[in-house]
Design a protein around this motif. Structure first.
Motif, PDB file in Angstrom:
ATOM      1  N   ARG A  95       0.841  -1.199   0.000  1.00  0.00           N
ATOM      2  CA  ARG A  95       0.000   0.000   0.000  1.00  0.00           C
ATOM      3  C   ARG A  95       0.876   1.248   0.000  1.00  0.00           C
ATOM      4  O   ARG A  95       0.615   2.213  -0.741  1.00  0.00           O
ATOM      5  CB  ARG A  95      -0.922  -0.042   1.213  1.00  0.00           C
ATOM      6  N   LEU A  96       1.929   1.261   0.832  1.00  0.00           N
ATOM      7  CA  LEU A  96       2.784   2.439   0.908  1.00  0.00           C
ATOM      8  C   LEU A  96       3.584   2.638  -0.374  1.00  0.00           C
ATOM      9  O   LEU A  96       3.811   3.778  -0.804  1.00  0.00           O
ATOM     10  CB  LEU A  96       3.719   2.325   2.115  1.00  0.00           C
ATOM     11  N   GLU A  97       4.002   1.555  -0.999  1.00  0.00           N
ATOM     12  CA  GLU A  97       4.726   1.685  -2.268  1.00  0.00           C
ATOM     13  C   GLU A  97       3.809   2.259  -3.342  1.00  0.00           C
ATOM     14  O   GLU A  97       4.224   3.106  -4.150  1.00  0.00           O
ATOM     15  CB  GLU A  97       5.294   0.336  -2.674  1.00  0.00           C
ATOM     16  N   GLY A  98       2.558   1.811  -3.347  1.00  0.00           N
ATOM     17  CA  GLY A  98       1.602   2.384  -4.283  1.00  0.00           C
ATOM     18  C   GLY A  98       1.322   3.842  -3.998  1.00  0.00           C
ATOM     19  O   GLY A  98       1.203   4.665  -4.915  1.00  0.00           O
ATOM     20  N   GLU A  99       1.231   4.177  -2.722  1.00  0.00           N
ATOM     21  CA  GLU A  99       0.979   5.569  -2.347  1.00  0.00           C
ATOM     22  C   GLU A  99       2.174   6.456  -2.687  1.00  0.00           C
ATOM     23  O   GLU A  99       2.005   7.622  -3.064  1.00  0.00           O
ATOM     24  CB  GLU A  99       0.654   5.656  -0.861  1.00  0.00           C
ATOM     25  N   ARG A 100       3.369   5.908  -2.546  1.00  0.00           N
ATOM     26  CA  ARG A 100       4.553   6.682  -2.947  1.00  0.00           C
ATOM     27  C   ARG A 100       4.515   6.983  -4.441  1.00  0.00           C
ATOM     28  O   ARG A 100       4.814   8.109  -4.868  1.00  0.00           O
ATOM     29  CB  ARG A 100       5.832   5.912  -2.601  1.00  0.00           C
ATOM     30  N   GLY A 101       4.117   5.991  -5.238  1.00  0.00           N
ATOM     31  CA  GLY A 101       3.982   6.229  -6.677  1.00  0.00           C
ATOM     32  C   GLY A 101       2.930   7.271  -6.985  1.00  0.00           C
ATOM     33  O   GLY A 101       3.095   8.076  -7.905  1.00  0.00           O
TER      34      GLY A 101
END
Length: 505
Positions: A95-101
């Motif tokens: 989720r955090l990797e997607g949010e970073r993107g």
């Protein structure tokens, strides 16, 4: 790897000040964080005002490169952001990797947007010196940045709606320095992102005061930010209670300022008869997945579903309950969010207007379980407190006997971020009856989907009438968000040498 200081970023320097608090991660050890107040806000706002004298007159290309450099610097810190963000909030790494993107994508989208220049809305009425009975002066108009902007970090999006999130990205794109009041639930994440912005400021030669981060776990810091005379607008994402109090402060200033607050919503889903008959169980499973996504901690979480009463509604409730029963109690963003959610569920459970459909296992500290209740349209309309948002995976199924009751529910809604129609071709007449109402109630209307998930794009509106937001004419997602931090300026008979560069011929 960024070594955490727990300090504020003011005028380009990591600076201690104020009191202190200890971070409260879901895993691992907390660390000591400075808790700033009015003095730190004052220093940051003054540095931002000084920076505006330069930053507000940078070229679009210079700001575009700056935004892209911030994105690059955030990506360079990606692994550390995921590690500490997950520890602080309990959000999974994916989720955090997607949010970073999403965060870096917003920055790059605004870079592309300002390069095009359409947002400037440039206009030129040429002089007509021979016009009778009076000559017309030369008039040129352009959108200009308003000055330093205050931004509040959000608990549920530690990246995309916090330190370098959409409010910060759109304000910087407009030419406005930013002062962020960091969220105490993820101070380490905020500091790493702030360090990325600090590095981009140095790399691009921007004024040191272009960006500031004030860490704080007090209301006093937020109040000082809204009241500071050098702050020209504020972006906020959070609870109705907190946002409304800050909105009132913004309006009560000697010189009131715009407060762009996103305060929450229940995001109704209307399941129309033909869709219910054809795929009611499929819709129920989809709704259950949307309700529990991220432990329901989304501002677009679909908190109510309006169903045609009858056997289809019975099957919908059964299917949703079965799907949700498989969900475990999960860790929530912070202790305050978990307490608020569990208290909200208990309040619903005690309402004599509701019948329990399902409740998950008893939640431990900082955890939340899904809960679903049902009621009739008549009962829901007679108990307006049932329209209050419960921030988390709780939902209410409302049984409507006919089109009149469905329309009455729509008309009784307060302002919403979204409204959803689950419909098939045969439902078009019923949908047509709802559309004039829903268009006035919500910022985004969608069909045959679920509102969780907000596309970052030119045509997106993430906003809505009060109380969903404090300004129905604004959006916090999408390129239209830049308009919040601009104002039109007209130049009459001004020599081109004195005009903003974008307005010269």
């Amino acid at each position: 790897m960024t070594e955490l200081t727990g300090q504020h970023l003011i005028d380009g320097q990591w600076t201690p000040g104020g009191g202190s608090f200890t971070s409260d991660p879901t895993t691992g050890e907390g660390f000591t964080v400075c808790s700033g107040g009015a003095a730190e806000i004052d220093r940051a706002a003054k540095a931002a005002e000084a920076a505006f004298r330069t930053y507000g007159w940078t070229s679009r290309e210079e700001r575009a490169r700056f935004l892209e450099t911030i994105a690059d610097e955030i990506e360079a810190r990606g692994a550390q952001l995921t590690e500490i963000g997950s520890a602080e909030t309990g959000l999974p790494a994916a989720r955090l990797e997607g949010e970073r993107g999403r965060t870096t994508g917003q920055l790059r989208l605004f870079a592309e947007h300002i390069r095009k220049g359409d947002y400037l809305d440039r206009r030129h009425d040429r002089a007509l010196p021979d016009r009778e009975p009076l000559p017309r002066p030369d008039l040129r108009m352009i959108q200009r940045p308003i000055g330093p902007v205050g931004v509040f970090g959000a608990s549920n999006f530690p990246l995309a709606f916090s330190t370098a999130g959409g409010d910060t990205a759109s304000a910087l794109a407009a030419g406005c320095p930013v002062v962020v009041k960091g969220h105490p639930g993820h101070p380490g994440t905020g500091e790493i992102v702030a360090d990325a912005i600090r590095a981009a400021i140095a790399a691009c030669g921007m004024p040191a005061g272009t960006f500031a981060l004030i860490q704080s776990n007090t209301n006093a810091a937020g109040e000082a930010l809204v009241r500071h005379p050098l702050i020209r607008a504020v972006g906020f994402t959070g609870s109705f209670r907190g946002g409304k109090a800050l909105f009132d402060l913004a309006c009560a200033r000697p010189e009131p300022i715009p407060f762009f607050g996103e305060l929450g919503a229940i995001n109704p889903v209307f399941v129309l008869p033909e869709a219910m008959a054809a795929r009611g169980e499929e819709i129920a499973k989809g709704w259950a997945g949307s309700l529990t996504m991220g432990v329901g901690q989304f501002c677009t979480n679909p908190g109510i579903v309006v169903l045609p009463d009858g056997a289809g509604a019975d099957a919908f409730a059964k299917t949703a309950a079965e799907a949700l029963s498989a969900a475990k109690a999960e860790v929530m963003l912070n202790e305050g969010v978990a307490k608020g959610y569990n208290a909200g569920v208990e309040k619903l459970a005690k309402s004599n207007a509701l019948k329990e459909v399902m409740r998950g296992p008893e939640a431990q500290a900082r955890h939340g379980s899904p809960a679903v209740f049902e009621t009739t349209a008549e009962a829901w309309l007679g108990h307006r407190e049932l329209a209050d948002e419960v921030f988390g995976p709780a939902g209410i199924l409302i049984r409507a006997k006919d089109e009149d009751e469905r329309l009455a529910i729509a008309e009784a809604l307060e302002g919403q971020l979204t409204a959803t129609l689950q419909m098939d071709k045969g439902d078009i007449p019923a949908a047509q009856a709802l559309m004039p109402v829903l268009e006035r109630k919500a910022g985004r209307i969608l069909a045959n989907g679920f509102p969780t998930g907000v596309e970052v794009a030119d045509a997106m509106v993430h906003g809505g009438p009060f109380p969903a937001t404090t300004n129905f004419g604004a959006t916090s997602v999408g390129t239209l968000a830049i308009r919040r931090f601009l104002r039109p300026v007209s130049f009459q008979n001004i020599d081109p040498a004195l005009l903003p560069e974008d307005l010269r011929e």
